[in-house]
Design an enzyme around this catalytic site. Structure first.
Site, PDB file in Angstrom:
ATOM      1  N   CYS A 179       0.823  -1.215   0.000  1.00  0.00           N
ATOM      2  CA  CYS A 179       0.000   0.000   0.000  1.00  0.00           C
ATOM      3  C   CYS A 179       0.855   1.263   0.000  1.00  0.00           C
ATOM      4  O   CYS A 179       0.343   2.360  -0.203  1.00  0.00           O
ATOM      5  CB  CYS A 179      -0.967   0.009   1.174  1.00  0.00           C
ATOM      6  SG  CYS A 179      -0.179   0.263   2.782  1.00  0.00           S
ATOM      7  N   HIS A 182      -0.656  11.432  15.745  1.00  0.00           N
ATOM      8  CA  HIS A 182      -1.319  10.739  14.641  1.00  0.00           C
ATOM      9  C   HIS A 182      -0.331   9.754  14.026  1.00  0.00           C
ATOM     10  O   HIS A 182       0.771  10.126  13.637  1.00  0.00           O
ATOM     11  CB  HIS A 182      -1.767  11.757  13.591  1.00  0.00           C
ATOM     12  CG  HIS A 182      -2.266  11.138  12.319  1.00  0.00           C
ATOM     13  ND1 HIS A 182      -3.522  10.590  12.210  1.00  0.00           N
ATOM     14  CD2 HIS A 182      -1.661  10.974  11.108  1.00  0.00           C
ATOM     15  CE1 HIS A 182      -3.678  10.121  10.972  1.00  0.00           C
ATOM     16  NE2 HIS A 182      -2.565  10.343  10.305  1.00  0.00           N
ATOM     17  N   HIS A 214      -3.925   4.994  10.020  1.00  0.00           N
ATOM     18  CA  HIS A 214      -5.275   4.427  10.120  1.00  0.00           C
ATOM     19  C   HIS A 214      -5.179   2.911  10.229  1.00  0.00           C
ATOM     20  O   HIS A 214      -4.184   2.315   9.828  1.00  0.00           O
ATOM     21  CB  HIS A 214      -6.104   4.811   8.884  1.00  0.00           C
ATOM     22  CG  HIS A 214      -6.402   6.272   8.820  1.00  0.00           C
ATOM     23  ND1 HIS A 214      -5.535   7.181   8.257  1.00  0.00           N
ATOM     24  CD2 HIS A 214      -7.455   6.985   9.274  1.00  0.00           C
ATOM     25  CE1 HIS A 214      -6.050   8.398   8.361  1.00  0.00           C
ATOM     26  NE2 HIS A 214      -7.219   8.300   8.970  1.00  0.00           N
ATOM     27  N   ASP A 230      -8.720  -5.184   6.526  1.00  0.00           N
ATOM     28  CA  ASP A 230      -8.421  -5.976   5.323  1.00  0.00           C
ATOM     29  C   ASP A 230      -7.048  -6.637   5.381  1.00  0.00           C
ATOM     30  O   ASP A 230      -6.463  -6.964   4.356  1.00  0.00           O
ATOM     31  CB  ASP A 230      -8.527  -5.093   4.075  1.00  0.00           C
ATOM     32  CG  ASP A 230      -7.538  -3.926   4.088  1.00  0.00           C
ATOM     33  OD1 ASP A 230      -6.730  -3.805   5.042  1.00  0.00           O
ATOM     34  OD2 ASP A 230      -7.568  -3.124   3.134  1.00  0.00           O
ATOM     35  N   ARG A 261      -4.933  -4.271   9.398  1.00  0.00           N
ATOM     36  CA  ARG A 261      -3.783  -3.635   8.732  1.00  0.00           C
ATOM     37  C   ARG A 261      -3.638  -2.241   9.317  1.00  0.00           C
ATOM     38  O   ARG A 261      -4.365  -1.326   8.966  1.00  0.00           O
ATOM     39  CB  ARG A 261      -3.986  -3.567   7.216  1.00  0.00           C
ATOM     40  CG  ARG A 261      -2.877  -2.814   6.488  1.00  0.00           C
ATOM     41  CD  ARG A 261      -3.024  -2.896   4.972  1.00  0.00           C
ATOM     42  NE  ARG A 261      -4.312  -2.439   4.493  1.00  0.00           N
ATOM     43  CZ  ARG A 261      -4.558  -1.193   4.038  1.00  0.00           C
ATOM     44  NH1 ARG A 261      -3.608  -0.287   4.019  1.00  0.00           N
ATOM     45  NH2 ARG A 261      -5.771  -0.871   3.612  1.00  0.00           N
ATOM     46  N   CYS A 282      -1.955   0.842   9.064  1.00  0.00           N
ATOM     47  CA  CYS A 282      -1.251   1.541   7.990  1.00  0.00           C
ATOM     48  C   CYS A 282      -0.659   2.815   8.610  1.00  0.00           C
ATOM     49  O   CYS A 282      -1.397   3.730   8.976  1.00  0.00           O
ATOM     50  CB  CYS A 282      -2.248   1.860   6.881  1.00  0.00           C
ATOM     51  SG  CYS A 282      -1.534   2.592   5.424  1.00  0.00           S
TER      52      CYS A 282
END
Length: 136
Positions: free
Chosen positions: A70, A107, A110, A114, A122, A124
């Protein structure tokens, strides 16, 4: 930033700006996102612990990292339950689950449901929100 959770580490914007690089500040304190496939830890697979670049909190073990293709570092679980705070994110016309460092509120990225492993998750994560401690 999430105002309902009490974080252990709180700093003013000026203090964060002194501590972080400008790009880290954008990601960690303003929920920015680095461009895909550009992060230092995207294709990094050494043994060790990934920690929050803002406060040093241990977030992910390298054994939970996988290549999700990704463009960002991906993990299938946090190092310890409750270390990462999940918050509903309705920005950019999407509904997602934002992940924050539970210690300082930085932060991270996310989490999606999946993932290819048993956890189905996941995480990410932006490389800019992480530092890495080599396994000695």
């Amino acid at each position: 930033m999430n105002q309902e959770h009490q974080f252990n580490i709180t700093k003013t914007d000026e203090e964060w700006k002194e501590l972080l690089t400008p790009n880290q500040y954008i990601v960690l304190r303003q929920a920015g996102t680095e461009r895909p496939f550009t992060g230092e830890y995207n294709m990094h697979f050494e043994n060790g612990i990934y920690v929050c670049a803002g406060c040093g909190e241990e977030l992910f073990d390298s054994t939970s990292k996988f290549d999700s293709h990704c463009g960002w570092p991906s993990f299938d679980q946090e190092i310890e339950s409750g270390i990462i705070l999940e918050v509903r994110d309705e920005s950019h016309g999407m509904i997602r689950t934002e992940i924050l460092c539970g210690n300082c509120g930085g932060h991270l990225g996310h989490v999606f449901d999946d993932g290819p492993t048993e956890t189905g998750l996941r995480y990410c994560v932006n490389s800019l929100s992480l530092d890495f401690k080599n396994e000695k």
